[in-house]
Design a protein around this motif. Structure first.
Motif, PDB file in Angstrom:
ATOM      1  N   LEU A  34      47.320  19.187  62.478  1.00 32.67           N
ATOM      2  CA  LEU A  34      45.897  19.468  62.659  1.00 32.67           C
ATOM      3  C   LEU A  34      45.138  18.888  61.475  1.00 32.67           C
ATOM      4  CD1 LEU A  34      44.012  21.075  64.661  1.00 32.67           C
ATOM      5  CD2 LEU A  34      43.937  22.824  62.873  1.00 32.67           C
TER       6      LEU A  34
ATOM      7  N   LEU B  32      51.074  22.384  62.551  1.00 31.71           N
ATOM      8  CA  LEU B  32      50.887  23.097  63.815  1.00 31.71           C
ATOM      9  C   LEU B  32      52.120  23.968  64.083  1.00 31.71           C
ATOM     10  CD1 LEU B  32      49.405  20.144  65.888  1.00 31.71           C
ATOM     11  CD2 LEU B  32      48.205  22.267  65.338  1.00 31.71           C
TER      12      LEU B  32
ATOM     13  N   ASP C 180      50.070  16.306  72.862  1.00 26.53           N
ATOM     14  CA  ASP C 180      51.068  17.202  72.274  1.00 26.53           C
ATOM     15  C   ASP C 180      50.468  18.526  71.812  1.00 26.53           C
ATOM     16  OD1 ASP C 180      53.247  15.419  72.573  1.00 26.53           O
ATOM     17  OD2 ASP C 180      52.556  14.283  70.834  1.00 26.53           O
ATOM     18  N   VAL C 181      49.237  18.498  71.311  1.00 27.05           N
ATOM     19  CA  VAL C 181      48.636  19.734  70.821  1.00 27.05           C
ATOM     20  C   VAL C 181      48.461  20.743  71.951  1.00 27.05           C
ATOM     21  CG1 VAL C 181      46.245  18.927  71.116  1.00 27.05           C
ATOM     22  CG2 VAL C 181      46.781  20.685  69.380  1.00 27.05           C
TER      23      VAL C 181
ATOM     24  N   PHE D  32      51.871  23.103  71.973  1.00 27.91           N
ATOM     25  CA  PHE D  32      51.326  24.113  71.050  1.00 27.91           C
ATOM     26  C   PHE D  32      50.428  25.123  71.755  1.00 27.91           C
ATOM     27  CE2 PHE D  32      48.387  25.297  67.476  1.00 27.91           C
ATOM     28  CZ  PHE D  32      49.339  25.909  66.675  1.00 27.91           C
TER      29      PHE D  32
ATOM     30  N   THR E 201      39.938  15.184  70.610  1.00 25.56           N
ATOM     31  CA  THR E 201      41.121  14.374  70.915  1.00 25.56           C
ATOM     32  C   THR E 201      40.696  13.032  71.479  1.00 25.56           C
ATOM     33  OG1 THR E 201      41.418  15.021  73.234  1.00 25.56           O
ATOM     34  CG2 THR E 201      42.336  16.520  71.572  1.00 25.56           C
TER      35      THR E 201
ATOM     36  N   LEU F 253      38.047  21.307  69.517  1.00 28.76           N
ATOM     37  CA  LEU F 253      39.184  20.398  69.325  1.00 28.76           C
ATOM     38  C   LEU F 253      38.793  19.009  69.812  1.00 28.76           C
ATOM     39  CD1 LEU F 253      42.169  19.932  68.586  1.00 28.76           C
ATOM     40  CD2 LEU F 253      42.745  20.580  70.950  1.00 28.76           C
TER      41      LEU F 253
ATOM     42  N   GLN G   9      53.052  15.578  64.241  1.00 28.82           N
ATOM     43  CA  GLN G   9      51.701  15.818  64.744  1.00 28.82           C
ATOM     44  C   GLN G   9      51.111  16.996  63.984  1.00 28.82           C
ATOM     45  OE1 GLN G   9      50.511  13.729  66.849  1.00 28.82           O
ATOM     46  NE2 GLN G   9      48.897  14.606  68.095  1.00 28.82           N
TER      47      GLN G   9
ATOM     48  N   ALA H  52      43.888  16.797  66.310  1.00 31.38           N
ATOM     49  CA  ALA H  52      45.348  16.751  66.195  1.00 31.38           C
ATOM     50  C   ALA H  52      45.777  15.294  66.209  1.00 31.38           C
ATOM     51  CB  ALA H  52      46.006  17.508  67.345  1.00 31.38           C
TER      52      ALA H  52
END
Length: 295
Positions: free
Chosen positions: A168, A260, A203-204, A208, A194, A192, A166, A240
């Motif tokens: 960016l 990431l 997941d981001v 993260f 998504t 961001l 994954q 992401a």
């Protein structure tokens, strides 16, 4: 009651030309064949054939039932063969549930050769489930679940099919584009973009941002990958996505990828199914094909 054997007897007498030949074709004795028809005639209250010299002649009722046999027996034979194919796992509908938005592009690459190999199996793809992906498996809404986050439960089995990272995705002109990797705090000032999935399943966020106590300046959702990456290329935000997916678009759009965190976010796509169905040939074949088709 008219049974299949009655139709078969009339059909074979017509085809073979005699009781003896019809009995042999049906693996019956001549007396058993005659008894079966006499019993049917008694139930129906009408004769189906009469003697004509040394042979037999169908009555009007017999002619009608012979016409039924000509129409129905081929349909029953086809139905029996198809049901046997179901029993052998050679025919059916494979209902695939998706918990991975970007995986549609990967799935399309699997479905085309799969349909060629299994012409009697249909494929149906579902994304919205009444009880979520795992619940959909238990509720028999789907047969196979594509997910990056398998939830191991009794009665379910998950097979890993491919690994990915994954990353960016940013525009080439974006200030972060030159970085080898970024830290969570560097997204504080970013928009961001998504897929429309709750943050805890992204997941981001889960791996993260949230562990670092960081939120982006703005969180925007877009359903389609193409539009999402057009927005990124126009510097309307960052996204992401799996590296393999971003690289597919990199030749067409002004975008690049950044890791990431220093170690990156490693993921794996799994195919999950009910344990009882794992040996179904057409489901097993789909999993094997998916494993061979690496991104």
């Amino acid at each position: 009651m008219i049974e299949r054997i009655h139709l078969a007897i009339l059909y074979e007498i017509e085809c073979q030309g005699s009781l003896t030949a019809a009995a042999n074709a049906l693996c019956l004795t001549q007396s058993a064949l005659s008894h079966s028809i006499r019993k049917l005639e008694s139930q129906l209250g009408t004769p189906l054939w009469t003697k004509d010299g040394r042979g037999l002649r169908l009555t009007q009722s017999g002619q009608y039932l012979l016409g039924v046999a000509r129409r129905v027996l081929p349909q029953l034979n086809v139905a029996q063969e198809q049901l046997q194919q179901y029993a052998r796992g050679e025919r059916g509908t494979l209902r695939i549930g998706m918990e991975c938005h970007p995986c549609y592009r990967w799935l399309l690459k699997i479905v085309a050769p799969y349909l060629t190999t299994w012409p009697d199996v249909d494929v149906d793809v579902k994304q919205k489930f009444q009880f979520g992906g795992i619940g959909a498996l238990f509720a028999y809404e789907i047969d196979l679940l594509v997910t990056p986050d398998p939830l191991h439960k009794p009665g379910l089995l998950f097979a890993p099919v491919f690994d990915y990272e994954q990353v960016l995705v940013v525009a080439h002109a974006h200030p972060l584009a030159a970085r080898d990797f970024i830290e969570p705090g560097e997204l504080l000032s970013q928009t961001l973009i998504t897929y429309p999935v709750t943050p805890e399943r992204l997941d981001v966020f889960a791996q993260f941002l949230t562990p670092a106590g960081v939120s982006p300046r703005r969180h925007k959702t877009i359903e389609t990958t193409d539009i999402m990456l057009q927005m990124v290329a126009s510097q309307r935000g960052v996204a992401a996505l799996p590296r393999w997916l971003a690289e597919e678009f990199a030749s067409k759009l002004d975008i690049t990828t950044v890791r990431l965190g220093q170690s990156g976010i490693s993921k794996q796509i799994h195919l999950g199914a009910r344990e009882e169905d794992m040996q179904t040939p057409y489901l097993q074949a789909f999993i094997e094909l998916a494993r061979r088709h690496q991104i």
